[in-house]
Scaffold this motif. Sequence first.
Motif, mmCIF file in Angstrom:
data_model
loop_
_atom_site.group_PDB
_atom_site.id
_atom_site.type_symbol
_atom_site.label_atom_id
_atom_site.label_comp_id
_atom_site.label_asym_id
_atom_site.label_seq_id
_atom_site.Cartn_x
_atom_site.Cartn_y
_atom_site.Cartn_z
ATOM 1 N N UNK A 3 0.813 -1.221 0.000
ATOM 2 C CA UNK A 3 0.000 0.000 0.000
ATOM 3 C C UNK A 3 0.839 1.261 0.000
ATOM 4 N N UNK A 4 2.147 1.115 0.091
ATOM 5 C CA UNK A 4 3.004 2.292 0.093
ATOM 6 C C UNK A 4 3.134 2.941 -1.275
ATOM 7 N N UNK A 5 2.809 2.243 -2.349
ATOM 8 C CA UNK A 5 2.911 2.804 -3.687
ATOM 9 C C UNK A 5 1.546 3.356 -4.081
ATOM 10 N N UNK A 6 1.524 4.601 -4.475
ATOM 11 C CA UNK A 6 0.280 5.264 -4.860
ATOM 12 C C UNK A 6 0.394 5.776 -6.290
ATOM 13 N N UNK A 7 -0.782 5.880 -6.938
ATOM 14 C CA UNK A 7 -0.780 6.458 -8.288
ATOM 15 C C UNK A 7 -2.005 7.354 -8.428
ATOM 16 N N UNK A 8 -1.886 8.298 -9.332
ATOM 17 C CA UNK A 8 -2.987 9.217 -9.620
ATOM 18 C C UNK A 8 -2.908 9.626 -11.082
ATOM 19 N N UNK A 9 -4.067 9.918 -11.673
ATOM 20 C CA UNK A 9 -4.170 10.301 -13.077
ATOM 21 C C UNK A 9 -4.306 11.806 -13.168
ATOM 22 N N UNK A 10 -3.527 12.398 -14.045
ATOM 23 C CA UNK A 10 -3.602 13.838 -14.313
ATOM 24 C C UNK A 10 -4.579 14.035 -15.469
ATOM 25 N N UNK A 11 -5.846 14.360 -15.180
ATOM 26 C CA UNK A 11 -6.849 14.390 -16.243
ATOM 27 C C UNK A 11 -6.549 15.428 -17.314
ATOM 28 N N UNK A 12 -5.978 16.563 -16.919
ATOM 29 C CA UNK A 12 -5.711 17.616 -17.886
ATOM 30 C C UNK A 12 -4.331 17.493 -18.499
ATOM 31 N N UNK A 13 -3.430 16.805 -17.789
ATOM 32 C CA UNK A 13 -2.077 16.643 -18.295
ATOM 33 C C UNK A 13 -1.229 17.895 -18.158
ATOM 34 N N UNK A 14 -1.573 18.786 -17.208
ATOM 35 C CA UNK A 14 -0.866 20.076 -17.099
ATOM 36 C C UNK A 14 -0.176 20.260 -15.750
ATOM 37 N N UNK A 15 -0.304 19.274 -14.851
ATOM 38 C CA UNK A 15 0.255 19.441 -13.507
ATOM 39 C C UNK A 15 1.775 19.385 -13.552
ATOM 40 N N UNK A 16 2.410 20.309 -12.778
ATOM 41 C CA UNK A 16 3.858 20.329 -12.670
ATOM 42 C C UNK A 16 4.282 19.556 -11.438
ATOM 43 N N UNK A 17 5.581 19.380 -11.301
ATOM 44 C CA UNK A 17 6.105 18.658 -10.149
ATOM 45 C C UNK A 17 5.702 19.333 -8.845
ATOM 46 N N UNK A 18 5.808 20.687 -8.789
ATOM 47 C CA UNK A 18 5.438 21.404 -7.559
ATOM 48 C C UNK A 18 3.981 21.176 -7.229
ATOM 49 N N UNK A 19 3.117 21.207 -8.309
ATOM 50 C CA UNK A 19 1.692 21.030 -8.057
ATOM 51 C C UNK A 19 1.372 19.625 -7.576
ATOM 52 N N UNK A 20 2.042 18.627 -8.144
ATOM 53 C CA UNK A 20 1.776 17.248 -7.730
ATOM 54 C C UNK A 20 2.286 17.019 -6.315
ATOM 55 N N UNK A 21 3.482 17.588 -6.010
ATOM 56 C CA UNK A 21 4.071 17.370 -4.687
ATOM 57 C C UNK A 21 3.264 18.032 -3.595
ATOM 58 N N UNK A 22 2.660 19.180 -3.898
ATOM 59 C CA UNK A 22 1.938 19.899 -2.854
ATOM 60 C C UNK A 22 0.444 19.725 -2.941
ATOM 61 N N UNK A 23 -0.078 18.978 -3.896
ATOM 62 C CA UNK A 23 -1.525 18.900 -4.051
ATOM 63 C C UNK A 23 -2.102 17.839 -3.133
ATOM 64 N N UNK A 24 -3.131 18.226 -2.468
ATOM 65 C CA UNK A 24 -3.857 17.267 -1.628
ATOM 66 C C UNK A 24 -5.175 16.863 -2.266
ATOM 67 N N UNK A 25 -5.425 17.407 -3.490
ATOM 68 C CA UNK A 25 -6.699 17.116 -4.152
ATOM 69 C C UNK A 25 -6.590 15.965 -5.146
#
Length: 870
Positions: free
Chosen positions: A46-68
């Motif tokens: 369960x330590x490995x997580x994945x998420x889909x970027x629906x718009x394909x525009x997220x940057x590293x900073x946004x992914x690292x700090x996003x809780x949504x």
Amino acid sequence: MKKNRLREKVRQWLCACGIFFALTAGWAQAEALDVSAYPFSLDPTPGILYAVDPEGTLTLEQVAGSSELAWQGVPSETLNLGFQSEPVWLRLPLENLSAEDRRDLILEVGYPLLDSVDFHVIRSNGGIESFLMGDLRPFEQRPIAHRHFLLPLTLQAGEGATVLVRIESTSALQLPLTLADPVSFFSADQQELIGHAFYYGLLTVLVLINLCLWMYLRQAVYLYYVLFVSSIAGFQFVFHGLPAVYLGILPSGFPDQMLLLLVPTVVLSVALFTNQFLRLERTCRWLHRLLMGTACFSLFCMVASVLLPYETSMKLSLSGVVLISLVCLVAGPYQWYRGYKAARLYTFAWACLILAALLIAMNKVGMLPRTFVTENGLQLGSALEALLLSLALADRLHREREERYRAQEQALDESRQRQLVEERLMQTALHHPLTGLPNRPFFENWFALNQQDLSPPRKIMLGIIHLSRFDEVRKTLGHRQADELLRLLVRRLARRAQGVRGLITLRDRKGQVHTLANLDDMTLAFMINTEINTHAHESIHHLVQQLVEPIEFMGMLIDVGGIAGVASYPTQGVDAPTLIQNAQIAIDMGRRNGNPVTPYHDEINPYSARRLSLAGELRKAINRNHLELYFQPKVCAADDQVIGMEALLRWNHPVHGMVSPDEFIRLAEQTGIIHPLTEWVLEEAVSKLRQLQNGGHDLAVSVNISAINLKEKRLAEMVGNILAHHGVEPGKLVLEVTETAMMDDPERGLAMLRELHALGVRLSIDDFGTGYSSLNYIKRLPVHEIKIDRSFVMEMDTARGDAIIVRTTVNMCHDLGLTVVAEGVETNSTRQTLQKMGCDYLQGYYLSRPLPFNAFLEWLEEGTVKRFAS
């Protein structure tokens, strides 16, 4: 310039701090993975997580700090999302809980066809490392030169880090993850490479073997097999990411494009191989058409791979894989069921490959997870399939060899049987079925083959004997008994022919020697060398005499009759058909004359080339008025007055000169020209009569008509029209008919004579006394006169019998009310005798020969004393 560099460094440091604090806050949501234990590999956790970027525009900073972001746990070792165009982010928190040891790790994304794989390592001290890889990026950018995407990672004692991976691809989005220490990873990788090497080596050997077989046997099935195995090996080579490792620098997107070409190539080769191996074109047309349609579809997929997007093209190609799999699953068992034994191994072989292909196809569309079976099933299945198909081809080759051997044995047996049948047919075709003697084809062929030995000066006489009464014997005894009698006659004649000097023998294919040949059921032939036997005619006479002697059969003495014809080589023919024809003509003449043996000569041949030529020229002579009428007077016996004339036809041929009326009239009767010829004679005779009447000569004209004319329905009508056209009274025309002509069809002839009599035409019986008519029949005829034949009149002075016949005929005809004409008067003595007998009219050379019309007219102008002066 320095301020700007300082400002940029501050911005990067603040960004890293922000990411660090964001990740630190996020670590509370997922427990970090302890990597302190060795050996280590990443299992589902369960330590490995994945998420889909629906718009394909997220940057590293946004992914690292996003809780949504909707982070989810990876359900298995492989994350398989199928064909998906949206980018996917992976998050893997790691921590080295060891207080003393450093840990070196390898993180692998084991699917080499991903377009973009970006690794970002965010360490607990705030440091960030990024590695950008992917199928569309240069191979040199990878930190480790490997077919898969590898991230080397080192964690110091007590250090933690979070790995963020951004993955984007137009191909199937499969994310097999492996985390292991380098020693364990590369050890397992080497074992995998050894397996690959064994696999490709096996396929290479099979390709080379079957390529050599194709070059030797030139059978397309081996070439299709080579194409299939090569395309499978190429697909695996690309699928495992090996081109980038072993082929050097490649164009961007090369693996994807190669897969789009190789998948339909596999389908094409399978379709062609299956059709050829199972012989579907000859044995199952509907499967053949289905496979050819699949092959065409694979060609369409090849073209589509260049024009359509990757996902669409791959789905089309995979649909072709599914279609060919289903067809092969049907074709193998179906042909096996129908008795084609080579289909057994084919069915097992393709079952292995089709199962592996279906598993891979289902994995590609996301229906199955990425497992060892889906990763290596195609290798295992194709290797097993290749081996089984090699056995199938070997079995097929063995069976074909056995079939060829059996076919050769059967062909040899059929050849022997055919040779026996041909010999029997040859025996039947060249020998008489009852007597076994050579028949006419044998005789003609033998003569042609031996003609060089028979060439002049050697002289040969061909004798043909016809059994003249055998047909009567057959009708009396029946066919079975007559056949036995024929065998007996032939044996007897053959024995007697052996004693003839100079007899030429015939040897057949079996080496049997024959002295006679059976030209037909009732005709036998033989040859005598007249240089050896100078009395060949006497020998033939002797054979015929022996043949006509009655033979004892079934208690009866049977006379089969016999008549012979003889033709000489080379004077009367230089080939067998001509000699046989001439000898048969001699037989016909001998039958008419009652001669047992008749030699041929040209004078007796009614079927000569001259006759055929005259037939065509006679019709032309009629149409062009090249014929001429001569006239012979008829004189009253009492006062020597000319009362009429007989029209006699003459033909002065430009080549042959004067042609005898007996020759060309008989020819006209046989060819049907007699109808226009008779019409021409009547027209010309009546026309000349009209001229004489216009000149003051009151005469009648006599015209001879044929027996064939009496059968012509429109004869009376034609005569009436001619008389009317020239204005001549019917009584001035005398039609002369012979006794023989009337007896040809008595009733029909009598009916026609009555029609002519009703028309007013006078009728005369010509050549009276030479035919076979009865007095009773003559009494019924509507005739006016009788012409006594010249054969009685000419010898009347010296032959007392002829004089009695003439006197009797004159008296009888007078008693019947008929006038009498005597023809053949050639002396004054004959003329005076006929006058004393009371004959009415005379005709003959003493009075006048037949004359052309102008000469006849001059003759008429002379006085009576001058005409008949002795």
